[in-house]
Design a protein around this motif. Structure first.
Motif, mmCIF file in Angstrom:
data_model
loop_
_atom_site.group_PDB
_atom_site.id
_atom_site.type_symbol
_atom_site.label_atom_id
_atom_site.label_comp_id
_atom_site.label_asym_id
_atom_site.label_seq_id
_atom_site.Cartn_x
_atom_site.Cartn_y
_atom_site.Cartn_z
ATOM 1 N N ASP A 129 0.980 -1.312 0.155
ATOM 2 C CA ASP A 129 0.076 0.013 0.128
ATOM 3 C C ASP A 129 0.951 1.285 0.022
ATOM 4 O O ASP A 129 1.881 1.400 0.921
ATOM 5 N N THR A 134 -4.303 3.489 0.552
ATOM 6 C CA THR A 134 -5.179 2.272 0.551
ATOM 7 C C THR A 134 -4.823 1.451 1.895
ATOM 8 O O THR A 134 -3.483 1.776 2.425
ATOM 9 N N CYS A 188 -9.261 -5.434 3.071
ATOM 10 C CA CYS A 188 -9.337 -4.267 2.336
ATOM 11 C C CYS A 188 -9.949 -3.155 3.271
ATOM 12 O O CYS A 188 -11.073 -3.582 3.986
ATOM 13 N N HIS A 235 -13.328 2.921 1.749
ATOM 14 C CA HIS A 235 -13.131 4.222 1.327
ATOM 15 C C HIS A 235 -13.237 5.199 2.760
ATOM 16 O O HIS A 235 -12.491 6.160 2.918
ATOM 17 N N ARG A 244 -12.080 -6.459 -2.244
ATOM 18 C CA ARG A 244 -11.845 -4.846 -2.433
ATOM 19 C C ARG A 244 -13.297 -4.386 -2.264
ATOM 20 O O ARG A 244 -14.381 -5.035 -2.529
#
Length: 1923
Positions: A1783, A1824, A1850, A1853, A1895
């Motif tokens: 990342d 991320t 993951c 956001h 994801r």
């Protein structure tokens, strides 16, 4: 004489003191009649407080430990301990058994509970798995079983408010169960933070899914669903043992001696502390409580029962008390009052005041007795001495008796108090003078002594209480009753016996009583001899028996004998009964037959496998084909009469049905022809006729013997019953309505089974008797009653659930227990008649003998009930007709030669043969005799002989006539017989011999017949008259073969068992030569055509040659043997017949062979009863053959007739002569031949195809056992020690606030956490190793298929999907029910572990495709998994095939979850099994070199192998698919691309090259019969991978699939309205239009996994995936489809979008990486700097750098601003292991790398320097987060990850949610960050093992997860929390 018979008096149980409070709970209830039911020892007690009376249920054979009350409160269920424990359901009012449930548990039954309406019962076992069983108790049938828990279960209950739900609790657990189909599925209760995990002792269910449970610490835990919602602290101060729910609320009782009452919402009402009441004491502990109205019943640990009335709660009423712990031994009876005193190891003596306390001895005191005059007390002790104390002198010691060497067990005083007798542990009996204690040795002095009491177990007067041949010391106590002249004994087996007194001879007769469980330790008569008191050791109970003397017995007869499973009356003991007559010799012989075999035919498949293993290396030359001719059974001479009875009947249309050997015969007497039922493979022992006279049941010998029910008209099996008997079935009988069948086995306990034969269900089973049972008869009026009769035994049975309860016939004074040979019911249900071995007929009413009638001399073997009377037949050869009450005999017929009718064919061997079977009908009496004859007696007297055979004794000698259709046989029954083989089929002549014979031979001119006898002599007789011509006696041993030389028949060769062959000159009658040199007995002799040479076989398997006439031995090389022309060939040795020896030659012997005169076909007979045909010469090992089963064990001889038109075979022990017609090759009208194929499959391979091999060899792992997909090493994060970070700031600080961990994209919006994920789309279809798994539903609007563990319903028009998610592991097969009644019903089968019925066992789910409701779950015994499922024509049955080594095939009635039938399918993989579309009983299975045609008959699966030999050069290939046509046509697709067409089970043609590659899928359209096939083909102009054929598979139309693949490989086809649906190996589902051949791809997926690369578009709802199949695919979530795919030519490992979404970087497995432009899909640049696979690839957030991480422990940096040359600018150093994820930080300055050694590292970009300072790391904000490592995500590692890892993660956001994927196939949702270990989470199932990547899409709208094993992409919709 006294001991010869049991005493006539009787004991009746009157009262039991005691209650089982220890180790049991919840075992005390009020019944509907306000009686109290509980148990003690092995007795269920019903106590009526009003009448103060007890009733007893005594159906158990050992201690009862659990009890449940039916909701209507009349019926009670009790469970016991023991090796084979059972459950009894009984009526508390009549104390009779209603049902017995058995054969499920071991060790014992710990808990029982009825459901709400009382239809079902659940039980828990004491075995190691604590099995839970659910029963349909009325039918005695187990519905479901599952392992309960690893530790003890204490209580179980049905949820009374929700159907099919149960709750169980126990050591440290509580489980909530649901029952669906036959599957019990548990969910563990979640204790969570609300309460401590602890042992739960009891529970009660309430409404609204609430469950209340009592815990070990005295708290009450309240559950909602499976979660603990609150606890009621300190409800009791110690463990809560019992909880009882009633209308008003709940009552609980605990170890603290308190009872608490609660209302319906569990608010306290009141407390009753029993310790404080007037009956209470310290340590009182409550084990059971029952609350009804204002009464409460309480049972305590110390075996008391209290009754409390609520308003007088401090005055509990003591109903019962008993002893508690320890053993109970002491018992004394008051001399004048009816009181008894007991003392036990619990240190309590009840009922006694202490006078004085003396302790003289260290050891335990075993016996004390006052002298009769009361002056002395004798005390016997464990240290072998007796002390004498004076009573008046304050117990001063007077004397001591020292003479014993062992502990003292019993003492008795003489009446005058002057002598004492003692017994000790050695069984010695000694006498002492009193009071001094001097031993008396003079026997005379003792003789006259009269003993005051008799409690000694040894001594002359009580010899009879010991069995004859045993010296075990197991009788604990005796007490004599001088007045009644009886004696009672108590022993270690819980049995009380009543003998006559005195009983002097060992093994006396007795009556026995059961009730105590273990040892009965002591027994005494009361002072007035009215009662007997017995006490049990371990069961702490006191039983009081009422003594009923002889004179009272008469009045007591109306009290039926207590029904119990053990006989309460005496067993016959083994003493020599003088008044029992000799057993009849015939019966004697019969009882000695065991029918055991060394090898059963059932063992052959296993034996073959074993021998094949050994012979793997030695493959031989190409084997000959099977011969063209075949045999058909034409006529059988013989009838099995010598050891069977009542096995001969008229059918509906007047044919005669009977059995011989392994054949059921239907004989038409008008046409003199026979038809045969050949379904059995060993001796048939019994036969019964259905009341409608059209069906027959026959039972056979076998390791697991079967009973066949077959139709006499069609000769087809209707049902086959197996699995309940051993060794054989000796008696069967139909019920009057014809629905049920009773059978008796010949195992040691002669098991009786009651069947529902059409369903093939076993209804009930019971042990019959130790001795042989000859007959079973069902009551014609009451289908639940039956009678069995046998050796000294007649028993009347009634059905109770899964068991049968038997009562012995009560003979009374009328007779004695005789051996019964036959039985029938009379004109009412009470009346029965039985025939005895002494010639009497006994008449019974209920179980009582009413009278006997003398009927025959010698045994009555057969009887038959008529409308108006009876007919009987006996050993005396007389048939007698009787009136309907056996008052008078109306007529008798003697079977005599003189009475034979003039036209009768055949000859009666002797007058008055013993009659074994009688039947009436059609104006005749049908009689079967012991001599194997069947006669028809006309009512007017003449007798016609219909069938006959040899009598008892083996038959070996057989010869066919040189030019006539006749043959001669000679047997050990000392007869020589001539038979006509032409249409008259009769015995032409018979002659008795002085000795039995073993061989015979016709002379070449047919005039003379030579016969070799068993004493070494032989004779020549005239072939017409059978009179002697000449006889010789030169040898001592059996003559085993005898042969005339060919031509003129000049010489006679006579071979004997003493290893010589004598050659005689026939004309001069002289011996001219002797052949010597054989080392063993001679078995076969043949002459050559010139009469000069003899070929000889011996028992040592030598093949020798001798020259005639002198007998000189010759050595002839084996090559020459073939060239010699032999006159006959009966040899079984040599090269020419090497092939006739089977694979298992060591177990079986070939006894005979015979060659046809054209030297083409060799027939053989062997020890297993097979007749086989081989092509001659049979060279090379294991020749191919046709084989026929009709004989039972040995076939002793086979001979062709002179013109080869018939083959005659002899069965040795079955005494039958069978005639077979030889059907030549051309002649056969394609009749299915009844032969089976040869033993070994030909080794030629069935073909090869990579896809087939892969499917065949794949091994499926279940989720729970999956291991890590990446080979990581090191210490897992949650096990690493954390070093404290330097930068632990104080909570308040002026430093700037910490930066965000993660850059968040939707800063403006209020962040909302994600609370749930819902599966919305799945891209993927399992086509690579599964077939026939795509189907149309709803007229083609929807399609259904599966991937991973999910069933998918996909709408063709919209592409929307819905899912069935109940499977807990991968689905392997899917089918749709085609019947209109079950519309949209789908069955899916899954992978599993062992077949242990637990939650991980393989299972099949049947569900509704539209609403996704589960209709049934079938847990199955297919270990590893279920690979094929198919519904039957009516839709009610389901067929499943397993992946276990046997590839088991099972048929289910799926709605009930009932397994109907199951059988090993094949030893190689079965790919598909399908029902015929028009049948519920016929199906076909195909697989590796195998096709089988199956029939379901009752509970049995019968199979026929497909026969390929009918076509030239056809061979068995690997079969992959199956389809069906009309008229029993079957089509199978092969690995070579051919389609085979079968008629019945015979191959009739092949459609060559229907496809160019394997035919994987076939589909039969039901509405028009057209057939679709799918195969593996390269697309060409005319060919296509999908073809549509007509009904006969003659013409076809091909369709091409425009997929652009090099080869199309079709795995599934299905046809709807004008459309064909195709599933391919490359994971596409395509719809093809039949008219325009247009292809529409509905579903796409990756072909091979794992899918490692996954990335979502930065702004749109797209995502990319990259997989091992070398493709990168672009998917659109909104349009639900694949937009594009790029073939890279190499496996891809990782993929990444640039921050703007205009470029894509792809990392490859070979170390190369590629950058594409999104708009044009052109390559922008590519580079290969590494040789190993690229694991992750990332653009920096400022689009400047590209980081490439590989498995070479490296990360390379490339500067993208320098253009497409892609030269490396630097790389990260010192990475300890391979890279997993990377990342970038938000400012593109740092890179975090997670590695394969569970370590996370941070590097500077682009220098590649490691960042080591923790403070710096903590301040970085990441762009991320996909790392699975780091303190922020420590909580994602679970406890259970020993072998498995978290693979991917993951962060959303929004930066507050985190999803992970792991090796178990789970997707988990966490909060971010989650630094606490084992953080809380939600889990989502669906993927197969290994989720490889995961994801969030832009805006956190969806989560996409990628699968490893399942090559599927799952799109989950995110559900956000509302604001």
């Amino acid at each position: 004489m006294a001991a010869r018979s049991a005493p006539n008096c009787h004991l009746r149980l009157e009262w039991v003191y005691g209650y089982r409070g220890h180790q049991c709970r919840n075992n005390l209830y009020y019944t509907a009649a306000k009686e109290i039911v509980y148990f003690v020892a092995g007795v269920g007690v019903v106590y009526s407080p009003r009448e103060h009376r007890q009733k007893f249920y005594r159906g158990h054979s050992d201690d009862i430990i659990s009890l449940a009350l039916h909701p209507e409160r009349v019926l009670v269920a009790t469970g016991q301990v023991g090796k084979e424990p059972y459950i009894c359901v009984w009526d508390s009012y009549t104390v009779q058994t209603i049902s017995i449930l058995k054969d499920a548990h071991t060790h014992g039954i710990a808990c029982l509970a009825f459901d709400l309406d009382g239809q079902r019962l659940v039980s828990v076992g004491l075995d190691s798995k604590n099995a839970v069983c659910v029963w349909d108790w009325k039918r005695g049938k187990m519905l479901s079983m599952a392992p309960g828990h690893t530790d003890r279960i204490f209580d179980i209950s049905w949820d009374l408010y929700q159907p099919n739900k149960l709750v169980s609790c126990g050591v440290k657990h509580i489980k909530f169960w649901s029952l669906c189909g036959n599957a019990l599925t548990p969910k563990r209760g979640v204790f969570g933070k609300t309460g401590d995990l602890q042992t739960i002792l009891c529970l009660a269910c309430a409404r609204d899914e609430l469950t209340y449970s009592g815990a070990l610490n005295g708290d009450i835990y309240v559950w909602k669903g499976i979660n603990l919602i609150r606890t009621i602290q300190g409800a009791h101060t110690a463990g809560i043992f019992s909880m009882n729910a009633c209308e008003e609320g709940f009552a609980t009782g605990g170890r603290d001696g308190c009872i608490r009452l609660w209302d319906l919402t569990f608010k306290p009402i009141t407390v009753i502390d029993l310790r404080e009441t007037d009956q209470g004491y310290k340590g009182l502990s409550v084990r059971s409580v029952c609350w009804r109205g204002d009464h409460i019943l309480v049972g305590t640990q110390d075996s008391e029962i209290f009754e409390i009335v609520v308003h007088e709660r401090n005055k509990p009423f003591l109903i019962m008390q008993g002893h508690c712990e320890g053993e109970l031994w002491a018992l004394a009876v008051h001399p004048t009052k009816p009181l008894a005193v007991t003392g036990s190891d619990d240190r309590s003596v009840r009922d006694m005041t202490e006078v004085v306390h003396i302790k003289d001895r260290k050891e335990a005191i075993h016996e004390l007795k006052y002298s009769p005059d009361g002056t002395y007390l004798a005390v016997g002790c464990n240290d072998s001495s007796v002390d004498i104390y004076g009573v008046a002198q304050r117990y001063k010691k007077f004397g001591e008796c020292v003479g014993s060497l062992s502990f003292i067990t019993h003492l008795d005083w003489s009446s005058d108090s002057r002598y004492l007798q003692t017994n000790d542990g050695n069984g010695k009996r000694l006498f002492y003078r009193m009071p001094g204690g001097k031993e008396v040795t003079n026997k005379e002095e003792i003789k006259g002594v009269h003993w005051a009491s008799w409690t000694c177990v040894s001594g002359l007067e009580v010899n009879g209480i010991w069995p004859k041949y045993s010296d075990i010391n197991d009788i604990n106590s005796v007490d004599g009753n001088y007045i009644g002249q009886v004696l009672v004994t108590a022993d270690d087996y819980g049995i009380i016996k009543l003998f006559r007194y005195p009983c002097l001879r060992k093994g006396a007769k007795f009556k026995k009583y059961i009730g105590h469980s273990g040892h009965v330790t002591n027994i005494r008569w009361s002072h007035d001899y009215q009662w007997v008191i017995s006490i049990g050791g371990a069961d702490h109970s006191v039983f009081q028996w009422k003594f009923i003397p002889e004179r009272k017995l008469k009045d007591a007869l109306h009290i039926a004998p207590q029904e119990s499973l053990a006989d309460s009356n005496s067993d016959e003991s083994d003493s020599d009964l003088s008044d029992v007559p000799e057993l009849d010799s015939e019966i004697e012989q019969e009882t000695q037959l065991t029918y055991r075999r060394q090898v059963y035919k059932e063992d052959l498949p296993q034996l073959k496998e074993q021998y094949k293993e050994r012979q793997k290396g030695s493959t031989s030359k190409r084997r000959e084909r099977t011969p063209g001719n075949s045999l058909r059974l034409h006529f059988v001479h013989g009838y099995r009469g010598y050891d069977c009875r009542s096995n001969l009947f008229y059918t509906q249309i007047g044919e005669i049905v009977y059995h011989v050997a392994a054949v059921g015969v239907i004989y038409n007497r008008q046409q003199n022809t026979q038809r045969f039922y050949l379904g059995h493979d060993d001796d048939i022992l019994c036969l019964a006729l259905h009341p409608l006279k059209d069906y027959v049941a026959t039972g056979q010998v076998g390791r697991d013997p079967s009973i066949h029910i077959w139709d006499t008209e069609t000769i087809k099996p209707l049902s086959v019953l197996k699995g309940c008997h051993q060794y054989g079935v000796c008696a069967v009988d139909f019920s009057a309505d014809g629905k049920r069948l009773a059978s008796v086995g010949i195992d040691d306990s002669h098991t009786i089974v009651l069947w529902d034969w059409k369903k093939g269900e076993k209804l009930s089973v019971a042990r019959g008797s130790k001795d042989k049972i000859f007959v079973v008869k069902m009551n014609p009026y009451v289908p639940d009653k039956l009678i069995t009769a046998g050796i000294k035994h007649v028993k009347f049975w009634r059905r109770a659930g899964g068991g049968l309860i038997g009562r012995k016939g009560y003979v009374g004074t009328l007779g004695k227990n005789d051996t019964m040979m036959c039985a029938v019911y009379g004109w009412t249900e009470e009346m029965a008649f039985s025939g005895t071995s002494t010639g009497d007929v006994c008449i019974w009413r209920d179980v009582f003998l009413v009278k006997t009638v003398k009927a025959h001399d010698g045994p009555v073997f057969s009887m038959h009930a008529l409308e108006k009377g009876f007919v009987t037949g006996g050993k005396d050869g007389v048939v007698a007709l009787w009136d309907d009450s056996f008052e008078r005999c109306l007529k008798t017929y003697a079977i005599k030669r003189a009475a034979l009718a003039p036209g009768s064919k055949g000859l009666l061997l002797e007058d008055n043969p013993s009659i074994r079977a009688i039947s009436l009908g059609h104006g005749h009496i049908l009689v079967g005799t012991k001599n194997g004859e069947i006669l028809e007696v006309d009512k007017s007297g003449p007798i016609t002989l219909l069938v006959q055979g040899h009598m008892e004794g083996e038959v070996w000698g057989l010869a066919t006539h040189p030019y006539l259709p006749i043959c001669a046989t000679v047997s050990d029954d000392k007869t020589l017989r001539i038979w006509d083989l032409s249409p008259s089929h009769c015995m032409l002549a018979v002659r008795k011999l002085k000795k039995g014979g073993r061989c015979c031979c016709f002379s070449p001119d047919g005039k003379a017949l030579a016969v070799g006898l068993n004493d070494g002599s032989f004779l020549m007789a005239n072939a017409d008259t059978l009179e002697d011509l000449v006889s010789f006696h030169h040898r001592k041993d059996i003559i085993s073969d005898i042969r005339f030389s060919p031509g003129s028949g000049k010489y006679l060769a006579v071979a004997s068992h003493d290893s010589f062959i004598d050659i005689y000159n026939v004309m001069s009658s002289k011996r001219v030569g002797i052949c010597k040199g054989a080392t063993s007995y001679i078995t076969h002799v043949d002459w050559d055509i010139r009469g000069k040479l003899l070929q000889v076989n011996t028992g040592a398997k030598e093949q020798l040659f001798f020259e005639a006439p002198r007998g000189k031995k010759q050595t002839i090389p084996s090559v020459e043997v073939e060239k010699i022309c032999w006159a006959s060939w009966t040899s079984v040795l040599g090269l020419c017949c090497e092939g006739i020896w089977p694979v298992i030659g060591e177990v079986t012997d070939i006894t005979a062979s015979c060659l046809t005169s054209d030297k083409m076909v060799l027939a053989t007979g062997d020890d297993l009863g097979f007749v086989k045909l081989f092509r001659y010469p049979a060279k090379g090992k294991f020749g191919k053959f046709k084989r026929y089963v009709a004989h039972s064990t040995h076939v002793t001889n086979v001979r062709w007739t002179y013109d080869d038109s018939m083959l005659v075979t002899l069965g040795g022990a079955d005494m039958s002569l069978m005639v077979w017609t030889n059907e030549m090759e051309g002649y056969r009208e394609k009749r299915p031949c009844d032969s089976e194929e040869s033993d070994t499959d030909s080794e030629e391979d069935g073909g090869y195809d990579s896809d087939v091999t892969r499917e065949n060899e794949i091994s499926y792992t279940i989720r729970a056992l999956s291991t890590n997909i990446r080979p990581m090493f090191g210490v897992k994060p949650h096990l690493q020690q954390k070093e404290p970070s330097v930068d632990e700031r104080p909570p308040v600080s002026r430093a700037p606030p910490r930066p965000e961990k993660l850059q968040t994209n939707n800063v403006g919006k209020k962040k909302r956490p994600i609370e749930d994920l819902v599966l919305e789309l799945v891209f993927g279809y399992r086509g690579r190793d599964c077939r026939n798994n795509v189907h149309y539903l709803n007229d083609g609007d929807d399609i259904i298929y599966h991937t991973a563990s999910i069933g998918i319903l996909h709408n063709v028009a919209t592409g929307t999907q819905s899912f069935y998610q109940e499977h807990n592991d991968d689905i392997l097969c899917l089918t749709v029910n085609q019947h209109p009644k079950f519309i949209n019903v789908v069955a899916t089968g899954q992978v599993g572990d062992l077949a242990d019925m637990s939650a991980t066992a393989p299972s099949i789910h049947i569900w509704d495709a539209m609403n996704k409701q589960t209709l049934s779950i079938l847990r199955c015994y297919h270990s590893k998994g279920v690979c094929s499922v198919s519904f039957s024509a009516t839709g009610k049955l389901l067929l499943s095939v397993g992946l276990d080594p046997e590839h088991t095939i099972t048929i289910w009635r799926w709605q009930e979850g009932a397994k109907i039938a199951s059988r090993a399918g094949h030893n190689r993989r079965i790919f598909v099994a399908e029902f015929r579309p028009d049948s519920d009983s016929q199906f076909v299975s195909v697989g590796v070199k195998h096709v089988k045609f199956w029939t379901l008959a009752g509970r049995a699966l019968l199979s026929k192998k497909g026969l390929v030999s009918t076509l030239e050069d056809a061979r068995m290939q690997t079969m992959l698919a199956v389809a069906f046509g009309a008229n029993n046509l079957t089509f199978t697709g092969t690995i070579s691309g051919d389609v085979c067409v079968w008629k019945d089970h015979i191959l009739c043609r092949t459609v060559a090259r229907a496809h160019n590659g394997p035919v994987f899928a076939m589909f039969t359209t039901l509405r028009d019969g057209l057939i679709v096939t799918g195969g593996k083909e390269r697309p060409s102009r005319e060919g296509g991978a999908v073809k549509l054929w007509d009904q006969e598979l003659r013409r076809c139309r091909a369709f091409r699939l425009d997929t652009g693949q090099a080869t199309d490989c079709v795995r599934s086809v299905c046809r709807g309205k004008g459309k064909i649906l195709v599933g391919t190996r490359s994971a596409e589902i395509i719809e093809v239009g039949e008219k325009n051949a247009a292809c529409n791809i509905l579903v796409n997926g990756h072909v091979d996994g794992p899918i490692w690369g996954l990335v979502t578009h930065p702004s749109r709802d797209f995502f990319l995936s990259a997989a091992e199949d070398g493709t990168v695919r672009l998917w659109d979530i909104a349009d639900k489809k694949m937009l594009n795919k790029v073939n890279l030519g190499h496996a891809a490992r990782t993929v990444c979008y640039s921050p703007e979404g205009d470029m894509v970087a792809i990392g490859m497995k070979n170390g190369e990486f590629i950058i594409l432009l999104v708009s044009s899909l052109k390559i922008w640049g590519k580079k290969r700097d590494r040789r190993c696979s690229i694991h992750d690839i990332r653009f920096s957030p400022d689009s400047r750098f590209l980081a490439v991480g590989s498995s070479e422990n490296s990360v390379d940096f490339y500067d993208l601003t320098l253009g497409p040359t892609l030269s490396r600018i630097s790389y990260c150093r010192d990475i300890p292991s391979f890279v997993i994820q990377m990342d970038f930080s938000a400012d593109s300055r740092y890179l975090q790398v997670s590695t394969g050694c569970y370590k996370r590292h941070v590097y500077e970009v682009p220098s590649g320097k490691p960042v080591l300072d923790q403070a710096t790391m903590d301040r970085i904000t990441w762009a991320t987060w996909t790392s699975i490592l780091g303190d922020e995500v420590l909580g994602i590692w679970s406890r259970h990850a020993e072998k498995a890892n978290v693979n991917c993660a993951c962060v959303s956001h929004s930066g507050i949610s985190l999803v992970t994927g792991d090796d178990f196939g789970m997707v988990k949702l966490f909060d971010f960050p989650c630094p606490e270990k084992f953080a809380k989470h939600k889990r989502f199932l669906g993927h197969s093992p290994h989720v490889t990547n995961i994801r969030f899409t832009s805006g956190d709208r969806h989560v996409v997860s990628a699968g490893g094993d399942d090559c599927s992409l799952f799109v989950w919709k995110c559900v956000h929390m509302p604001h």
